[in-house]
Design a protein around this motif. Sequence first.
Motif, PDB file in Angstrom:
ATOM      1  N   ARG A 182      -1.611  -4.735   0.798  1.00  0.00           N
ATOM      2  CA  ARG A 182      -2.770  -3.870   1.002  1.00  0.00           C
ATOM      3  C   ARG A 182      -4.023  -4.670   1.330  1.00  0.00           C
ATOM      4  N   PRO A 216     -10.734  -1.897  -5.193  1.00  0.00           N
ATOM      5  CA  PRO A 216     -11.371  -1.042  -4.179  1.00  0.00           C
ATOM      6  C   PRO A 216     -12.892  -1.163  -4.169  1.00  0.00           C
ATOM      7  N   ALA A 258       0.828  -1.201   0.000  1.00  0.00           N
ATOM      8  CA  ALA A 258       0.000   0.000   0.000  1.00  0.00           C
ATOM      9  C   ALA A 258       0.862   1.251   0.000  1.00  0.00           C
ATOM     10  N   GLU A 292      -2.806   5.378   0.888  1.00  0.00           N
ATOM     11  CA  GLU A 292      -3.772   4.293   1.064  1.00  0.00           C
ATOM     12  C   GLU A 292      -3.772   3.781   2.499  1.00  0.00           C
TER      13      GLU A 292
END
Length: 384
Positions: free
Chosen positions: A133, A358, A25, A29
Amino acid sequence: MPAPTPITEAPPAADTTRAPGSMQASGRELFAMAAVAFALRAALFLLVAARFHVTFDRWALRDDGASYVHYASALLGDASQLTEYDRRVFPGYPGLIAVLHLCHVPFTIAAVGIDWVSAGLVAFLGAVLFRDRRIGWALTCLIPQYFMNSSLAMSEAPLLALSLGGLVLAARSRSSAGGFLLGLAGLVRPMACFAVIGQVCRDLLGRRTRNAVLVAALSAAVVMTGIAALHAWTGDALHGAKIYASGQSTYNGELFVPPFHSLLHESLRPEVSAARVCYVWAHVVIVLTALAVLAVKCFQGGRESDPRDLLALPWLAGNTLFVLCIGSYWGFQHFPRFLIPALPALFWAVRGALPRRPAAWAALAAGVLAATSAIVLKDFVVPR
């Protein structure tokens, strides 16, 4: 034959940019993960408050929250509300509440605030530790039990925040600070010991013996200091453990049993719904599958395995064995809750099944928020 290359441990600091295809990430983020985790928990409270006019104090004192607040007040000299049942809880989380109250933060705001902020830190630090992430986003809203507990005044979120903070520092060879935070995590809940074991195994297999010794010694020293202080205050540092082990409202003499005993015994009781059995056993299957995946990777790779696998396997294995041996009905009914201390390791093991986009995480978070709010709303219909 040349000697195997030592495992490099220290993960790079988070960058504000990310290479195409990388799972690491960016700095932006990471902060977004923390903000989303905090906002989701605030949203859950607002949904309940709007539907049933629940006050913030009532929210904070729900379930174990009252025990933590009463314990924190007792630490500051007012034990008028402290009951024998309240004395069972571990001192770390009430200690954090008490420290904030010394800064003139009301007890209930301190209790819930610690959880919401910790939830943000858990998502941030989980992504940093595993350099992935997907782990951070998973820790914003999964599993439903963790999302619900970290929205209330419960100890799981601060346990994970301190554990992950200690592991991130230890991985970067800041063993003194890392061991200190891991020791504080052990005072919040003893299950932090499995994260310590994971870090020690990672260090030893990575030929960082000094780091392993310092992390283990310092974390143990912090826990022992806390136990000594508790003994000086109460006269019996193990009084809470005795209540857990023998109290009728806790484990009623069945704190530990053979593995799977509680799961099998409670699953066969006619009053336990099929839906509950399926829900609990889904968690069992997932965690055992995750352990198998990690074990195969570590045994195949040996010392050259991914250091994150070497951390995650003993962390998840130790916690899972502990949970499988919990007795009474708790080992079944609360199996998902007891998985939380090793949740980052579990997500690392099953990361391949986690979403990447996302939009998928946004939809998943909305679904978990809706489902959890329905559960909590139903729970608030009958005040306790």
